[in-house]
Motif scaffolding. Structure first.
Motif, PDB file in Angstrom:
ATOM      1  N   ASP A  12     -17.732 -59.482  63.051  1.00 26.12           N
ATOM      2  CA  ASP A  12     -17.549 -60.594  62.108  1.00 26.12           C
ATOM      3  C   ASP A  12     -17.198 -60.001  60.753  1.00 26.12           C
ATOM      4  OD1 ASP A  12     -17.371 -63.234  61.477  1.00 26.12           O
ATOM      5  OD2 ASP A  12     -19.400 -63.741  62.135  1.00 26.12           O
ATOM      6  N   ALA A  13     -16.036 -59.357  60.680  1.00 24.11           N
ATOM      7  CA  ALA A  13     -15.652 -58.636  59.458  1.00 24.11           C
ATOM      8  C   ALA A  13     -14.155 -58.782  59.210  1.00 24.11           C
ATOM      9  CB  ALA A  13     -16.023 -57.157  59.595  1.00 24.11           C
ATOM     10  N   PHE A  14     -13.757 -59.944  58.729  1.00 28.56           N
ATOM     11  CA  PHE A  14     -12.341 -60.239  58.481  1.00 28.56           C
ATOM     12  C   PHE A  14     -12.045 -60.018  56.993  1.00 28.56           C
ATOM     13  CE2 PHE A  14     -13.433 -62.322  62.304  1.00 28.56           C
ATOM     14  CZ  PHE A  14     -12.291 -62.704  63.002  1.00 28.56           C
ATOM     15  N   VAL A  15     -11.136 -59.096  56.665  1.00 28.54           N
ATOM     16  CA  VAL A  15     -10.809 -58.894  55.248  1.00 28.54           C
ATOM     17  C   VAL A  15      -9.839 -59.957  54.743  1.00 28.54           C
ATOM     18  CG1 VAL A  15     -11.218 -56.419  55.372  1.00 28.54           C
ATOM     19  CG2 VAL A  15      -8.907 -57.288  55.767  1.00 28.54           C
ATOM     20  N   ALA A  16      -9.176 -60.649  55.672  1.00 28.72           N
ATOM     21  CA  ALA A  16      -8.258 -61.742  55.302  1.00 28.72           C
ATOM     22  C   ALA A  16      -8.188 -62.699  56.485  1.00 28.72           C
ATOM     23  CB  ALA A  16      -6.874 -61.192  54.962  1.00 28.72           C
ATOM     24  N   PRO A  17      -7.853 -63.952  56.233  1.00 24.55           N
ATOM     25  CA  PRO A  17      -7.801 -64.923  57.328  1.00 24.55           C
ATOM     26  C   PRO A  17      -6.623 -64.685  58.274  1.00 24.55           C
ATOM     27  CG  PRO A  17      -7.037 -65.914  55.283  1.00 24.55           C
ATOM     28  CD  PRO A  17      -7.576 -64.568  54.923  1.00 24.55           C
ATOM     29  N   ILE A  18      -6.780 -65.138  59.502  1.00 24.76           N
ATOM     30  CA  ILE A  18      -5.720 -65.109  60.512  1.00 24.76           C
ATOM     31  C   ILE A  18      -5.276 -66.539  60.771  1.00 24.76           C
ATOM     32  CG2 ILE A  18      -5.198 -64.613  62.934  1.00 24.76           C
ATOM     33  CD1 ILE A  18      -7.050 -62.230  62.771  1.00 24.76           C
ATOM     34  N   ILE A  19      -3.983 -66.734  60.905  1.00 27.71           N
ATOM     35  CA  ILE A  19      -3.440 -68.043  61.262  1.00 27.71           C
ATOM     36  C   ILE A  19      -3.404 -68.139  62.785  1.00 27.71           C
ATOM     37  CG2 ILE A  19      -1.557 -69.681  60.962  1.00 27.71           C
ATOM     38  CD1 ILE A  19      -2.946 -68.798  58.354  1.00 27.71           C
ATOM     39  N   SER A  20      -4.081 -69.131  63.322  1.00 28.06           N
ATOM     40  CA  SER A  20      -4.209 -69.276  64.772  1.00 28.06           C
ATOM     41  C   SER A  20      -2.920 -69.765  65.428  1.00 28.06           C
ATOM     42  CB  SER A  20      -5.331 -70.275  65.080  1.00 28.06           C
ATOM     43  OG  SER A  20      -5.292 -70.700  66.429  1.00 28.06           O
ATOM     44  N   ASN A  21      -2.559 -69.162  66.558  1.00 28.14           N
ATOM     45  CA  ASN A  21      -1.445 -69.661  67.371  1.00 28.14           C
ATOM     46  C   ASN A  21      -1.702 -71.075  67.882  1.00 28.14           C
ATOM     47  OD1 ASN A  21      -0.181 -66.733  69.241  1.00 28.14           O
ATOM     48  ND2 ASN A  21      -0.218 -67.182  67.060  1.00 28.14           N
ATOM     49  N   VAL A  22      -2.981 -71.391  68.109  1.00 28.96           N
ATOM     50  CA  VAL A  22      -3.337 -72.668  68.728  1.00 28.96           C
ATOM     51  C   VAL A  22      -3.252 -73.823  67.736  1.00 28.96           C
ATOM     52  CG1 VAL A  22      -5.205 -73.955  69.865  1.00 28.96           C
ATOM     53  CG2 VAL A  22      -4.806 -71.548  70.441  1.00 28.96           C
ATOM     54  N   THR A  23      -3.734 -73.576  66.506  1.00 31.34           N
ATOM     55  CA  THR A  23      -3.845 -74.668  65.534  1.00 31.34           C
ATOM     56  C   THR A  23      -2.854 -74.559  64.384  1.00 31.34           C
ATOM     57  OG1 THR A  23      -5.462 -73.464  64.195  1.00 31.34           O
ATOM     58  CG2 THR A  23      -6.321 -74.827  66.006  1.00 31.34           C
ATOM     59  N   ALA A  24      -2.256 -73.377  64.189  1.00 33.28           N
ATOM     60  CA  ALA A  24      -1.416 -73.082  63.023  1.00 33.28           C
ATOM     61  C   ALA A  24      -2.201 -73.197  61.723  1.00 33.28           C
ATOM     62  CB  ALA A  24      -0.170 -73.975  62.980  1.00 33.28           C
ATOM     63  N   SER A  25      -3.528 -73.050  61.822  1.00 34.85           N
ATOM     64  CA  SER A  25      -4.403 -73.060  60.657  1.00 34.85           C
ATOM     65  C   SER A  25      -5.219 -71.774  60.621  1.00 34.85           C
ATOM     66  CB  SER A  25      -5.345 -74.269  60.698  1.00 34.85           C
ATOM     67  OG  SER A  25      -4.597 -75.479  60.663  1.00 34.85           O
ATOM     68  N   ALA A  26      -5.845 -71.507  59.471  1.00 35.84           N
ATOM     69  CA  ALA A  26      -6.542 -70.239  59.275  1.00 35.84           C
ATOM     70  C   ALA A  26      -7.957 -70.257  59.854  1.00 35.84           C
ATOM     71  CB  ALA A  26      -6.607 -69.916  57.784  1.00 35.84           C
ATOM     72  N   TYR A  27      -8.377 -69.071  60.330  1.00 37.32           N
ATOM     73  CA  TYR A  27      -9.777 -68.849  60.674  1.00 37.32           C
ATOM     74  C   TYR A  27     -10.185 -67.474  60.169  1.00 37.32           C
ATOM     75  CZ  TYR A  27      -8.091 -66.069  64.696  1.00 37.32           C
ATOM     76  OH  TYR A  27      -7.483 -65.141  65.490  1.00 37.32           O
ATOM     77  N   GLN A  28     -11.505 -67.264  60.017  1.00 34.18           N
ATOM     78  CA  GLN A  28     -11.976 -66.003  59.445  1.00 34.18           C
ATOM     79  C   GLN A  28     -13.406 -65.704  59.895  1.00 34.18           C
ATOM     80  OE1 GLN A  28     -11.136 -65.780  55.257  1.00 34.18           O
ATOM     81  NE2 GLN A  28     -11.582 -63.590  55.095  1.00 34.18           N
ATOM     82  N   ALA A  29     -13.693 -66.000  61.164  1.00 36.89           N
ATOM     83  CA  ALA A  29     -15.034 -65.747  61.687  1.00 36.89           C
ATOM     84  C   ALA A  29     -14.966 -65.489  63.182  1.00 36.89           C
ATOM     85  CB  ALA A  29     -15.955 -66.932  61.409  1.00 36.89           C
ATOM     86  N   LYS A  30     -15.919 -64.691  63.667  1.00 35.43           N
ATOM     87  CA  LYS A  30     -15.939 -64.305  65.080  1.00 35.43           C
ATOM     88  C   LYS A  30     -16.085 -65.509  65.998  1.00 35.43           C
ATOM     89  CE  LYS A  30     -18.518 -61.449  68.385  1.00 35.43           C
ATOM     90  NZ  LYS A  30     -19.533 -60.381  68.556  1.00 35.43           N
TER      91      LYS A  30
END
Length: 307
Positions: free
Chosen positions: A222-240
């Motif tokens: 659970d160590a994201f230095v920046a958010p990832i944009i999800s392929n599924v939602t096209a929105s950001a996530y930043q947690a395990k």
């Protein structure tokens, strides 16, 4: 400092010789390739640099692309302090993004996507799975046709939204082939079966979801230095917890690549693609913002010179 999004390619970007210039000119790249080979028990030098049939098999294609992408990323970050405002990848590339943002060690990521490829292969054994590229049809037309055909018993789904008029569908290969004339009669310029034996991003992969989540739980931090944009939602996530769910859903859900780029377009000045140039080509159809690709030492130097 410009606002930058890091992007990572997926299957289809592989080719013999990828990463060779990195290996020949960087001690770090050489170490990463040799250590990854020890981790999974096959020779990445042979897989990447010599003509072979394995590079087209999904359980080998996935770790090969991810490893080269992460080498390009590590070489860039060794010589640059540029911090992305977000990261995203195309299908497999989302796992490269996950490692690049600090949520997974690169060796764990290599093994994870190797096992993901095996799970996908196993899920598609004996069901004549395949994929088809469509050019010239809008999203709504493809969705309407595939929905109608599923109601009549065919196994076909939209799988990759790569750009306006560029969609990949997945399902049973015979069902896909039977619809070629339907798509062309509806205005498709091309409807071409791809040389693939898996049907990515559709419900045919449902059996792979639970074991993939187990691997994600085992190796992800659970160590994201920046958010990832999800392929599924096209929105950001930043947690395990979100990542586990979304990357499991990604197996059976279409890749919203076009939508992901549009989601960040207004807040970004440029995109940097690590380990390939396929996404650079797709981005030209989606956004006016520039995309720079790092595929060898020369292109690495060129991108570093931008900052």
């Amino acid at each position: 400092m410009s606002n930058t999004v890091f992007i990572f390619p997926g299957q289809g970007s592989q080719k013999v010789g990828m990463g060779k210039d990195f290996y020949d000119n960087s001690a770090l790249a050489k170490e990463m390739i040799e250590t990854a080979s020890e981790r999974v028990g096959f020779d990445f030098k042979h897989l990447l640099f010599e003509e072979n049939e394995n590079l087209e098999q999904t359980q080998y294609t996935q770790p090969a692309i991810l490893l080269v992408s992460l080498i390009a990323h590590r070489l860039f970050t060794e010589h640059s302090t540029v911090a992305p405002i977000a990261l995203l990848g195309h299908s497999l590339g989302e796992f490269s993004a996950l490692s690049a943002t600090g949520a997974m060690d690169y060796l764990d990521a290599v093994e994870l996507v190797y096992r993901r490829g095996l799970l996908m292969k196993q899920a598609c054994e004996g069901i004549n799975a395949g994929m088809m590229a469509l050019l010239g049809l809008d999203d709504e037309s493809v969705e309407a046709i595939t929905c109608k055909e599923r109601e009549s018993g065919k196994k076909v789904w939209a799988a990759n939204y790569n750009g306006d008029g560029q969609i990949v569908i997945a399902g049973n290969k015979d069902d896909l082939a039977s619809l070629e004339s339907v798509f062309k009669d509806s205005g498709a310029k091309k409807a071409v079966l791809l040389a693939m034996s898996v049907a990515s991003h559709c419900p045919l992969l449902i059996s792979a979801q639970a074991p993939l989540e187990t691997y994600l739980d085992q190796w992800m931090k659970d160590a994201f230095v920046a958010p990832i944009i999800s392929n599924v939602t096209a929105s950001a996530y930043q947690a395990k917890t979100e990542a586990k769910h979304l990357l499991s859903e990604q197996l059976v859900s279409p890749v919203k690549y076009k939508q992901s780029i549009l989601h960040v377009e207004d807040s970004v000045d440029m995109f940097i693609e690590f380990g390939g140039s396929v996404l650079k080509g797709l981005n030209k159809r989606i956004t006016q913002k520039p995309t720079h690709s790092i595929v060898d030492m020369k292109s690495l130097e060129e991108v570093l010179a931008l900052f």
